[in-house]
Design a protein around this motif. Sequence first.
Motif, short mmCIF file in Angstrom:
data_model
loop_
_atom_site.label_atom_id
_atom_site.label_comp_id
_atom_site.label_asym_id
_atom_site.label_seq_id
_atom_site.Cartn_x
_atom_site.Cartn_y
_atom_site.Cartn_z
N UNK A 238 0.71 -1.39 0.09
CA UNK A 238 0.19 0.02 0.01
C UNK A 238 0.81 1.18 0.14
N UNK A 239 0.40 2.38 -0.30
CA UNK A 239 0.79 3.71 -0.67
C UNK A 239 1.10 4.22 0.83
N UNK A 240 2.31 4.65 1.09
CA UNK A 240 2.51 5.42 2.39
C UNK A 240 2.78 6.92 2.32
N UNK A 241 3.14 7.40 1.06
CA UNK A 241 3.18 8.73 0.88
C UNK A 241 3.56 8.86 -0.64
N UNK A 242 3.52 10.10 -1.04
CA UNK A 242 3.97 10.89 -2.46
C UNK A 242 4.60 12.29 -2.17
N UNK A 243 5.66 12.25 -2.51
CA UNK A 243 6.34 13.48 -2.56
C UNK A 243 6.84 13.96 -3.89
N UNK A 244 6.69 15.20 -4.20
CA UNK A 244 7.19 15.79 -5.65
C UNK A 244 8.35 16.50 -5.39
N UNK A 245 9.46 16.21 -6.44
CA UNK A 245 10.67 16.63 -6.48
C UNK A 245 10.73 17.56 -7.91
N UNK A 246 11.06 19.03 -7.57
CA UNK A 246 11.11 19.72 -8.62
C UNK A 246 12.59 20.06 -9.17
N UNK A 247 13.05 19.94 -10.53
CA UNK A 247 14.44 20.45 -10.65
C UNK A 247 14.54 21.78 -10.41
N UNK A 248 15.68 22.17 -10.36
CA UNK A 248 16.08 23.64 -9.98
C UNK A 248 17.07 24.20 -11.01
N UNK A 249 18.40 24.29 -10.27
CA UNK A 249 19.60 24.85 -11.15
C UNK A 249 19.92 23.96 -12.36
N UNK A 250 19.93 22.77 -12.15
CA UNK A 250 20.24 21.62 -13.19
C UNK A 250 18.96 20.77 -13.18
N UNK A 251 18.87 20.28 -14.51
CA UNK A 251 17.68 19.27 -14.99
C UNK A 251 17.90 17.77 -14.87
N UNK A 252 19.30 17.69 -14.67
CA UNK A 252 19.49 16.05 -14.44
C UNK A 252 18.78 15.23 -13.51
N UNK A 253 18.68 15.55 -12.63
CA UNK A 253 18.07 14.77 -11.44
C UNK A 253 17.29 15.85 -10.39
N UNK A 254 16.16 15.49 -9.92
CA UNK A 254 15.53 15.97 -9.24
C UNK A 254 15.96 15.79 -7.44
N UNK A 255 16.78 15.08 -7.41
CA UNK A 255 17.27 14.69 -5.75
C UNK A 255 17.46 15.98 -5.09
N UNK A 256 16.82 16.10 -3.85
CA UNK A 256 17.22 17.34 -3.03
C UNK A 256 18.61 17.39 -2.86
N UNK A 325 7.41 15.70 6.69
CA UNK A 325 7.27 15.12 7.93
C UNK A 325 6.20 14.17 8.10
N UNK A 326 4.94 14.43 7.32
CA UNK A 326 3.84 13.75 7.46
C UNK A 326 4.06 12.34 6.80
N UNK A 327 4.97 12.05 5.89
CA UNK A 327 5.43 11.09 5.18
C UNK A 327 6.26 10.13 5.96
N UNK A 328 7.22 10.74 6.36
CA UNK A 328 8.00 10.12 7.32
C UNK A 328 7.49 9.60 8.94
N UNK A 329 6.24 10.27 9.14
CA UNK A 329 5.66 9.73 10.36
C UNK A 329 5.07 8.59 9.91
N UNK A 330 4.31 8.37 8.84
CA UNK A 330 3.53 7.32 8.26
C UNK A 330 4.29 6.18 8.00
N UNK A 331 5.54 6.47 7.56
CA UNK A 331 6.65 5.46 7.21
C UNK A 331 6.98 4.73 8.55
N UNK A 332 7.23 5.51 9.61
CA UNK A 332 7.56 4.72 11.05
C UNK A 332 6.45 3.91 11.50
#
Length: 347
Positions: A238-256, A325-332
């Motif tokens: 089951x789904x525990x949470x979804x986050x959206x990651x937006x690219x900024x200075x570079x377009x290669x990866x959206x990792x924070x 925070x809410x996703x991390x809480x759901x994860x625990x």
Amino acid sequence: MKTDGTPLIGILTARKSEGTIAGNGPLFINIQKKLISLKSQSFVFTPEDVKDDYIYGYFYSTEENRWKKKSFPFPDLVYNRIPFRTSEQEEKSQWLFSRLKEKKIPFFNPCFIDKYELYQLLKGDHILQDYLPNTILVQGHNELLDFLMGFGGIYLKPTQSSKGKGIVRIRMDGPSGIQLDGILKHETYSSFTHFWEEWNEELLKKRYIAQEEIRSAEYEGKRFDFRILAHANHDDYTLSGVGIRLSQEQEITTHIPSGGRLVPYQLLKSKEHDEFFQTIIPSVGQLLSEYFGYFGEFSIDAGLSKTGRYYIYEVNSKPMSFDEEEIEKEKIENLCRLFLQLIEESS
């Protein structure tokens, strides 16, 4: 279950080269606090801490606000959070996994995932195959050139990396030139042959996949990806949470860590997105468990193209912490529920 009836969960990690304990300390503390509220216990340990009949482990003392060492019996369940691929492959780790199987102690997650192995696995599933970008293993000059010519732009990714490390994008630049962009690298080559001369050793030695570049849908003029967290629940996922990651200075990866920005899912939430998550999660979870061994959790990096098509880019066996925070809480919550569920089912 231990003699006093208290479920005991072992959180497996590794040591850094200088000997200190590696891993996500805040996650381990939060798990322990939650388990205490559920009348259970946990401790953190490494393969080197395991003896024949007991394990030296570390528990977090909330009174003293520090980690303390003591010996524990073998736990009822082991949660594998070894953070390095090399540590997981070491003889001591493999010996421990065998020992846990012998003792019939359930453990998850069994291993890191090789990107090409994952692609082949998902490609064989009639539901998931529709969501995969075209992908090949990089094996030679001509095949990679043909693949690039076919799509105009491709991503090159090490099969054994995570968090966007080592990823570069190459695009055709004019009739014969090549433009290469990485998180910190930007190079131009006069021809594909020049690019290959510089890169072939890296691409072949480290084992890379090439993946067609998907022109991503945008939000506020920037490309975005979905980070989807899932947990097992009895025979389902089951789904525990979804986050959206937006690219900024570079377009290669959206990792924070590489400069991506967090956007609340509520801003982009739609019935179509939700249906996509519900479609892929059970299939991915069941496939992983059938092929690699039991997966209690995983995260999926996915995206939406400009043409409205959904794609699965990556599946992570040891999900990073979510900044939401809410996703991390759901994860625990979901992890601790799953620990106790598995202990009950195996007893």
